[in-house]
Design a protein around this motif. Structure first.
Motif, mmCIF file in Angstrom:
data_model
loop_
_atom_site.group_PDB
_atom_site.id
_atom_site.type_symbol
_atom_site.label_atom_id
_atom_site.label_comp_id
_atom_site.label_asym_id
_atom_site.label_seq_id
_atom_site.Cartn_x
_atom_site.Cartn_y
_atom_site.Cartn_z
ATOM 1 N N ASN A 78 0.854 -1.190 0.000
ATOM 2 C CA ASN A 78 0.000 0.000 0.000
ATOM 3 C C ASN A 78 0.884 1.232 0.000
ATOM 4 O O ASN A 78 2.006 1.200 0.515
ATOM 5 C CB ASN A 78 -0.897 0.025 1.237
ATOM 6 N N VAL A 79 0.364 2.328 -0.521
ATOM 7 C CA VAL A 79 1.148 3.558 -0.608
ATOM 8 C C VAL A 79 1.609 4.016 0.777
ATOM 9 O O VAL A 79 2.686 4.588 0.917
ATOM 10 C CB VAL A 79 0.382 4.659 -1.370
ATOM 11 N N THR A 80 0.819 3.750 1.805
ATOM 12 C CA THR A 80 1.206 4.157 3.164
ATOM 13 C C THR A 80 2.403 3.375 3.687
ATOM 14 O O THR A 80 3.042 3.796 4.643
ATOM 15 C CB THR A 80 0.020 3.998 4.142
ATOM 16 N N GLU A 81 2.710 2.249 3.060
ATOM 17 C CA GLU A 81 3.834 1.415 3.480
ATOM 18 C C GLU A 81 5.106 1.692 2.671
ATOM 19 O O GLU A 81 6.134 1.075 2.913
ATOM 20 C CB GLU A 81 3.470 -0.069 3.345
ATOM 21 N N ILE A 82 5.019 2.597 1.717
ATOM 22 C CA ILE A 82 6.158 2.905 0.849
ATOM 23 C C ILE A 82 6.770 4.226 1.299
ATOM 24 O O ILE A 82 6.049 5.203 1.519
ATOM 25 C CB ILE A 82 5.716 2.987 -0.631
ATOM 26 N N SER A 83 8.074 4.262 1.400
ATOM 27 C CA SER A 83 8.734 5.479 1.865
ATOM 28 C C SER A 83 8.594 6.603 0.837
ATOM 29 O O SER A 83 8.514 6.364 -0.377
ATOM 30 C CB SER A 83 10.219 5.225 2.135
ATOM 31 N N ALA A 84 8.586 7.807 1.342
ATOM 32 C CA ALA A 84 8.529 8.983 0.470
ATOM 33 C C ALA A 84 9.754 9.014 -0.441
ATOM 34 O O ALA A 84 9.660 9.437 -1.605
ATOM 35 C CB ALA A 84 8.442 10.262 1.296
ATOM 36 N N GLU A 85 10.881 8.554 0.064
ATOM 37 C CA GLU A 85 12.108 8.506 -0.745
ATOM 38 C C GLU A 85 11.943 7.562 -1.936
ATOM 39 O O GLU A 85 12.393 7.855 -3.036
ATOM 40 C CB GLU A 85 13.300 8.097 0.119
ATOM 41 N N ARG A 86 11.290 6.426 -1.729
ATOM 42 C CA ARG A 86 11.060 5.471 -2.820
ATOM 43 C C ARG A 86 10.164 6.097 -3.884
ATOM 44 O O ARG A 86 10.437 5.998 -5.084
ATOM 45 C CB ARG A 86 10.437 4.189 -2.265
ATOM 46 N N VAL A 87 9.099 6.747 -3.458
ATOM 47 C CA VAL A 87 8.189 7.397 -4.408
ATOM 48 C C VAL A 87 8.917 8.502 -5.153
ATOM 49 O O VAL A 87 8.760 8.657 -6.366
ATOM 50 C CB VAL A 87 6.923 7.932 -3.701
ATOM 51 N N ARG A 88 9.755 9.256 -4.450
ATOM 52 C CA ARG A 88 10.542 10.324 -5.081
ATOM 53 C C ARG A 88 11.482 9.750 -6.139
ATOM 54 O O ARG A 88 11.628 10.314 -7.227
ATOM 55 C CB ARG A 88 11.332 11.086 -4.018
ATOM 56 N N GLU A 89 12.124 8.627 -5.828
ATOM 57 C CA GLU A 89 13.027 7.979 -6.787
ATOM 58 C C GLU A 89 12.266 7.537 -8.035
ATOM 59 O O GLU A 89 12.726 7.718 -9.164
ATOM 60 C CB GLU A 89 13.725 6.784 -6.114
ATOM 61 N N VAL A 90 11.073 6.981 -7.834
ATOM 62 C CA VAL A 90 10.241 6.574 -8.974
ATOM 63 C C VAL A 90 9.861 7.807 -9.790
ATOM 64 O O VAL A 90 9.965 7.806 -11.021
ATOM 65 C CB VAL A 90 8.987 5.806 -8.502
ATOM 66 N N TYR A 91 9.428 8.868 -9.110
ATOM 67 C CA TYR A 91 9.052 10.108 -9.789
ATOM 68 C C TYR A 91 10.206 10.618 -10.648
ATOM 69 O O TYR A 91 10.022 10.949 -11.826
ATOM 70 C CB TYR A 91 8.639 11.176 -8.762
ATOM 71 N N LEU A 92 11.398 10.707 -10.058
ATOM 72 C CA LEU A 92 12.545 11.250 -10.792
ATOM 73 C C LEU A 92 12.909 10.385 -11.993
ATOM 74 O O LEU A 92 13.235 10.903 -13.066
ATOM 75 C CB LEU A 92 13.746 11.415 -9.856
ATOM 76 N N SER A 93 12.852 9.071 -11.849
ATOM 77 C CA SER A 93 13.185 8.213 -12.987
ATOM 78 C C SER A 93 12.129 8.313 -14.081
ATOM 79 O O SER A 93 12.449 8.274 -15.268
ATOM 80 C CB SER A 93 13.394 6.757 -12.553
ATOM 81 N N LEU A 94 10.864 8.453 -13.682
ATOM 82 C CA LEU A 94 9.816 8.656 -14.683
ATOM 83 C C LEU A 94 10.022 9.978 -15.399
ATOM 84 O O LEU A 94 9.971 10.041 -16.632
ATOM 85 C CB LEU A 94 8.428 8.624 -14.031
ATOM 86 N N TYR A 95 10.259 11.033 -14.639
ATOM 87 C CA TYR A 95 10.398 12.369 -15.203
ATOM 88 C C TYR A 95 11.589 12.486 -16.150
ATOM 89 O O TYR A 95 11.470 13.050 -17.235
ATOM 90 C CB TYR A 95 10.519 13.397 -14.070
ATOM 91 N N HIS A 96 12.734 11.950 -15.744
ATOM 92 C CA HIS A 96 13.965 12.148 -16.511
ATOM 93 C C HIS A 96 14.206 11.091 -17.593
ATOM 94 O O HIS A 96 14.911 11.370 -18.560
ATOM 95 C CB HIS A 96 15.177 12.178 -15.577
ATOM 96 N N ASP A 97 13.657 9.894 -17.422
ATOM 97 C CA ASP A 97 13.996 8.811 -18.341
ATOM 98 C C ASP A 97 12.769 8.234 -19.052
ATOM 99 O O ASP A 97 12.637 8.340 -20.270
ATOM 100 C CB ASP A 97 14.729 7.702 -17.573
#
Length: 122
Positions: A78-97
């Motif tokens: 669940n999203v509540t079990e995922i760290s904000a850092e993990r979501v940020r890493e996913v966001y950055l990889s989606l955005y840049h790559d």
């Protein structure tokens, strides 16, 4: 996938379908190149997950929301079990790559000012 299906059989069936598609096209060289491009886009799991998310929702999402959903699908948590850092890493990889590749291919649209990702209206 049904409970009695086998991944190896599914893969063989998929490859045979792709080869049949190549045989049926009028321009085999152009079609082979298109198939190579499609496989290159689908080779990365994160790109496949982003495309799946966009197909599921069928409408524009903010990139942060899409990144959260991709992280959920990657981890199975669940999203509540995922760290904000993990979501940020996913966001950055989606955005840049991944997102630029999918936008360039015409599969998704991106409004940078609003940070919105949308399925291409093809």
């Amino acid at each position: 996938m049904t409970s009695d299906s086998h991944p190896e059989h599914d893969c063989v069936e998929f490859v045979q379908t792709a080869l049949d598609w190549l045989d049926e096209t009028d321009e085999p060289d152009a079609s082979a190149e298109s198939l190579d491009d499609a496989f290159a886009l689908l080779a990365d799991q994160r790109r496949r997950l982003l495309l799946a998310v966009m197909r599921t929702y069928g409408e524009a999402l903010t990139l942060p929301d899409a990144a959260e959903e991709v992280a959920v699908r990657e981890t199975g948590h669940n999203v509540t079990e995922i760290s904000a850092e993990r979501v940020r890493e996913v966001y950055l990889s989606l955005y840049h790559d991944h997102l630029p590749r999918l936008v360039d291919a015409g599969l998704l649209e991106y409004d940078q000012e609003r940070d919105l990702v949308a399925p291409d209206a093809v």
